[in-house]
Design an enzyme around this catalytic site. Structure first.
Site, PDB file in Angstrom:
ATOM      1  N   ASP A  18       0.867  -1.185   0.000  1.00  0.00           N
ATOM      2  CA  ASP A  18       0.000   0.000   0.000  1.00  0.00           C
ATOM      3  C   ASP A  18       0.903   1.235   0.000  1.00  0.00           C
ATOM      4  OD1 ASP A  18      -1.738   2.189   0.930  1.00  0.00           O
ATOM      5  OD2 ASP A  18      -3.195   0.612   1.313  1.00  0.00           O
ATOM      6  N   ILE A  19       0.633   2.186  -0.908  1.00  0.00           N
ATOM      7  CA  ILE A  19       1.525   3.357  -1.009  1.00  0.00           C
ATOM      8  C   ILE A  19       1.291   4.379   0.102  1.00  0.00           C
ATOM      9  CG2 ILE A  19       2.066   3.267  -3.482  1.00  0.00           C
ATOM     10  CD1 ILE A  19      -0.181   5.319  -3.942  1.00  0.00           C
ATOM     11  N   VAL A  26     -11.042   2.601  -3.367  1.00  0.00           N
ATOM     12  CA  VAL A  26     -10.736   1.955  -4.650  1.00  0.00           C
ATOM     13  C   VAL A  26     -11.710   0.788  -4.831  1.00  0.00           C
ATOM     14  CG1 VAL A  26      -9.009   0.758  -6.030  1.00  0.00           C
ATOM     15  CG2 VAL A  26      -8.310   2.620  -4.496  1.00  0.00           C
ATOM     16  N   HIS A  37     -10.376  -5.621  -2.119  1.00  0.00           N
ATOM     17  CA  HIS A  37      -9.033  -5.896  -1.595  1.00  0.00           C
ATOM     18  C   HIS A  37      -9.109  -6.083  -0.091  1.00  0.00           C
ATOM     19  CE1 HIS A  37      -9.745  -1.544  -1.908  1.00  0.00           C
ATOM     20  NE2 HIS A  37      -9.117  -1.447  -0.749  1.00  0.00           N
ATOM     21  N   HIS A  43      -6.794  -5.485   3.293  1.00  0.00           N
ATOM     22  CA  HIS A  43      -5.612  -4.838   3.868  1.00  0.00           C
ATOM     23  C   HIS A  43      -5.002  -5.804   4.885  1.00  0.00           C
ATOM     24  CE1 HIS A  43      -6.645  -0.583   2.659  1.00  0.00           C
ATOM     25  NE2 HIS A  43      -7.851  -1.126   2.592  1.00  0.00           N
TER      26      HIS A  43
HETATM   27  P1  AMP Z   1      -9.877   1.436   0.510  1.00  0.00           P
HETATM   28  O1  AMP Z   1     -10.560   1.367  -0.838  1.00  0.00           O
HETATM   29  O2  AMP Z   1     -10.570   2.379   1.447  1.00  0.00           O
HETATM   30  O3  AMP Z   1      -9.653   0.090   1.118  1.00  0.00           O
HETATM   31  O4  AMP Z   1      -8.456   2.114   0.322  1.00  0.00           O
HETATM   32  C1  AMP Z   1      -7.663   1.942  -0.809  1.00  0.00           C
HETATM   33  C2  AMP Z   1      -6.244   1.711  -0.379  1.00  0.00           C
HETATM   34  O5  AMP Z   1      -5.451   1.644  -1.559  1.00  0.00           O
HETATM   35  C3  AMP Z   1      -5.641   2.799   0.506  1.00  0.00           C
HETATM   36  O6  AMP Z   1      -5.044   2.201   1.633  1.00  0.00           O
HETATM   37  C4  AMP Z   1      -4.609   3.475  -0.403  1.00  0.00           C
HETATM   38  O7  AMP Z   1      -3.481   3.924   0.324  1.00  0.00           O
HETATM   39  C5  AMP Z   1      -4.251   2.362  -1.355  1.00  0.00           C
HETATM   40  N1  AMP Z   1      -3.794   2.775  -2.671  1.00  0.00           N
HETATM   41  C6  AMP Z   1      -4.364   3.694  -3.490  1.00  0.00           C
HETATM   42  N2  AMP Z   1      -3.715   3.768  -4.658  1.00  0.00           N
HETATM   43  C7  AMP Z   1      -2.705   2.867  -4.593  1.00  0.00           C
HETATM   44  C8  AMP Z   1      -1.664   2.449  -5.489  1.00  0.00           C
HETATM   45  N3  AMP Z   1      -1.532   2.997  -6.704  1.00  0.00           N
HETATM   46  N4  AMP Z   1      -0.795   1.498  -5.080  1.00  0.00           N
HETATM   47  C9  AMP Z   1      -0.915   0.944  -3.852  1.00  0.00           C
HETATM   48  N5  AMP Z   1      -1.876   1.281  -2.960  1.00  0.00           N
HETATM   49  C10 AMP Z   1      -2.757   2.229  -3.316  1.00  0.00           C
END
Ligand code: AMP
Length: 139
Positions: free
Chosen positions: A34-35, A99, A103, A105
């Site tokens: 995760d970035i 997003v 996924h 975490h």
């Molecule tokens: P959520 O949809 O709330 O579970 O959060 C999306 C997660 O994706 C967050 O923790 C972001 O930090 C992470 N994120 C967003 N864009 C990217 C990326 N390009 N690469 C890796 N992680 C990402």
């Protein structure tokens, strides 16, 4: 329910259109750093199958995803020398989802160390590379 959007960020990562710091891949899942990590070693596990979240994923795809998440979780715990794990999945905007490709975490935890805010700050790329290497070595 809103339809799956092929232009979400994780769909682009799966197609190789955007980069990621990969820690694991098999026929069913991809796992990467995760970035904006809430903890050092914060990894996301996504299915290769298209699904928006827990509400629309096909049961067989969910089985493959959770099996992949378990495999990745063990490597994250070992590679990060963590004392425990927190695993999160957010569905729909009101549930905290940002997003819209499902996924999990995987968050390594240590006693007394609080999680940082969700999507708080970008991590230095070198840190992500270091932690990813430790996790890859633990499979
Ligand atoms: P959520 O949809 O709330 O579970 O959060 C999306 C997660 O994706 C967050 O923790 C972001 O930090 C992470 N994120 C967003 N864009 C990217 C990326 N390009 N690469 C890796 N992680 C990402």
């Amino acid at each position: 329910m809103t339809a799956y959007d092929d232009n979400n960020i994780f769909a682009k990562i799966l197609r190789g259109e955007l980069p990621c710091e990969k820690v694991y891949e098999d026929d069913h899942v991809l796992a990467f750093m995760d970035i904006m990590p809430r903890a050092d070693g914060h990894v996301l596990v996504i299915p290769k199958a298209k699904a928006r979240n827990i509400l629309d994923i096909a049961p067989d795809d969910l089985k493959n995803l959770i099996a992949g998440a378990q495999k990745v979780a063990k490597a994250v715990k070992a590679g990060m020398k963590a004392e425990g794990l927190t695993i999160q999945q957010f569905s729909e905007q009101a549930g905290g989802q940002i997003v819209f490709h499902i996924h999990f975490h995987i968050l390594p935890r240590w006693d007394g160390v609080a999680l940082r805010p969700h999507t708080g700050a970008m991590a230095p790329a070198d840190d992500l590379k270091t932690f990813a290497a430790q996790i890859r070595a633990a499979f």
